[in-house]
Enzyme design. Structure first.
Site, PDB file in Angstrom:
ATOM      1  N   LEU A 163       5.033   1.327   4.883  1.00 33.98           N
ATOM      2  CA  LEU A 163       5.538  -0.025   4.627  1.00 33.98           C
ATOM      3  C   LEU A 163       6.676  -0.022   3.594  1.00 33.98           C
ATOM      4  CD1 LEU A 163       2.158  -1.991   4.554  1.00 33.98           C
ATOM      5  CD2 LEU A 163       3.749  -1.719   6.468  1.00 33.98           C
ATOM      6  N   ASP A 188      14.834   2.435   4.953  1.00 36.63           N
ATOM      7  CA  ASP A 188      13.949   1.745   4.016  1.00 36.63           C
ATOM      8  C   ASP A 188      14.708   1.224   2.804  1.00 36.63           C
ATOM      9  OD1 ASP A 188      12.143   2.815   5.774  1.00 36.63           O
ATOM     10  OD2 ASP A 188      10.734   3.478   4.235  1.00 36.63           O
ATOM     11  N   GLY A 190       2.230   4.987   0.628  1.00 39.68           N
ATOM     12  CA  GLY A 190       2.189   6.038   1.652  1.00 39.68           C
ATOM     13  C   GLY A 190       1.672   5.564   2.988  1.00 39.68           C
ATOM     14  N   PRO A 214       0.833  -1.205   0.000  1.00 37.04           N
ATOM     15  CA  PRO A 214       0.000   0.000   0.000  1.00 37.04           C
ATOM     16  C   PRO A 214       0.871   1.259   0.000  1.00 37.04           C
ATOM     17  CG  PRO A 214      -0.631  -1.486   1.802  1.00 37.04           C
ATOM     18  CD  PRO A 214       0.594  -2.062   1.176  1.00 37.04           C
TER      19      PRO A 214
HETATM   20  C1  MEV Z   1       9.400   6.641   8.495  1.00 36.60           C
HETATM   21  O1  MEV Z   1       9.040   5.420   7.825  1.00 36.60           O
HETATM   22  C2  MEV Z   1      10.417   6.364   9.559  1.00 36.60           C
HETATM   23  C3  MEV Z   1      10.971   7.616  10.246  1.00 36.60           C
HETATM   24  O2  MEV Z   1      11.911   7.137  11.210  1.00 36.60           O
HETATM   25  C4  MEV Z   1      11.657   8.556   9.272  1.00 36.60           C
HETATM   26  C5  MEV Z   1      12.940   8.003   8.666  1.00 36.60           C
HETATM   27  O3  MEV Z   1      13.553   7.101   9.218  1.00 36.60           O
HETATM   28  O4  MEV Z   1      13.341   8.568   7.612  1.00 36.60           O
HETATM   29  C6  MEV Z   1       9.878   8.363  10.976  1.00 36.60           C
END
Ligand code: MEV
Length: 301
Positions: free
Chosen positions: A92, A138, A89, A87
């Site tokens: 995930l 990520d 935004g 999904p």
């Molecule tokens: C966002 O998925 C996670 C945060 O820690 C921001 C980041 O790590 O860039 C809030």
């Protein structure tokens, strides 16, 4: 034609604190984004959002990747097609997955021979260009797969239990939430500083527990992490309701995953309790994704 895919991710511990250099533990999950690329005369990018050329409104991440490859190769035309189970935004890792899968697909098509570390680094630079600021979490986790401690880039054992995600379908801006935490930290540094470092300590303790497969204790720590995320103002009533629903129906633990304020929560649960946890989150109003950890990062399919 070349097809590449990359996984989504959940945070077991450490979102927000990771922005302040604290450790976090992230886990790649078995929902994927697939990107197909084929030689063409011009650049086209197709997804459920429509078909465009380089277009930073509709396809910002893929457009930035294409421009990157135009700088390092002789890329003039390519047809890119995106399909995603992640999904958009919702915390995930959908933007990291599409970015990393596109980089790997263009790398394979154009023979630029990028190492996996280069793929992750390029993905991080693209996210920074589009979002203004982003941690490496990520892009690194979705490139490498598995359970990873950031910023150490240390691989932990794959978690062997059910993972149930509850999506509030409430849009939240990571940029705004990160800015809100920064403002709170500036107003109350002696209060918020220790909360963030305490979240970091959970990742350090969590590392041993994950490797020992002590999911009961991992779950307890996730619940404490959730309390501290609420304390720094990134919770919302739906996320609280789903986390309590999950815990009350037998999850080891449950918490927000990602920036919060909406988006998703994640529960880990014994395999035999997964259906009950999923049903409880759905009854509480969540859109449920049942998944598992994966050690498969970006790959050519
Ligand atoms: C966002 O998925 C996670 C945060 O820690 C921001 C980041 O790590 O860039 C809030």
């Amino acid at each position: 034609m070349i097809i590449c895919s990359a996984p989504g991710k959940v945070y077991l511990f450490g979102e927000h604190a990771v922005v302040y250099g604290e450790p976090a533990i992230c886990c790649a999950v078995d929902i994927r984004t697939r990107v197909s690329v084929a030689p063409a005369d011009s650049i086209t990018i197709s997804s459920s959002l429509g078909t465009t050329g380089i277009d930073f409104e509709t396809h910002p991440y893929v457009s930035a990747v294409v421009e990157r490859f135009q700088d390092i190769s002789s890329l003039e035309g390519v047809s890119i097609s995106i399909e995603s189970e992640i999904p958009v935004g919702s915390g995930l890792g959908s933007s990291a997955a599409v970015t990393i899968a596109t980089i790997k697909a263009l790398d394979a098509l154009l023979g630029t021979d990028l190492e996996l570390d280069d793929v992750a680094r390029t993905g991080h630079e693209v996210e920074q260009r589009i979002q203004g600021a982003a941690s490496q979490t990520d892009t690194y986790v979705c490139t490498m797969g598995g359970v990873v401690m950031i910023p150490q880039r240390k691989g932990l054992d794959l978690i062997d239990c059910g993972i149930v995600i509850g999506n509030t379908n409430i849009f939240s801006s990571t940029k705004e939430l990160v800015a809100n935490v920064a403002e709170l930290n500036e107003s109350f540094p002696d209060v918020i500083g220790p909360v963030l470092s305490s979240i970091g300590k959970m990742s350090v303790t969590g590392e041993e527990l994950v490797n020992a497969k002590d999911y009961v204790s991992v779950g307890k720590l996730m619940n404490i992490n959730q309390g501290l995320l609420d304390a720094i103002g990134v919770g919302c009533s739906e996320l609280s309701s789903f986390t309590y629903a999950a815990r009350n129906s037998g999850a080891y633990g449950a918490k927000i995953t990602g920036a919060g304020g909406g988006g998703c929560m994640v529960a880990i649960a014994p395999h035999e309790r997964v259906d009950g946890v999923a049903a409880a989150i759905a009854i509480a109003g969540g859109e449920v994704v049942v998944t598992k950890a994966t050690d498969i990062g970006v790959r050519v399919e």
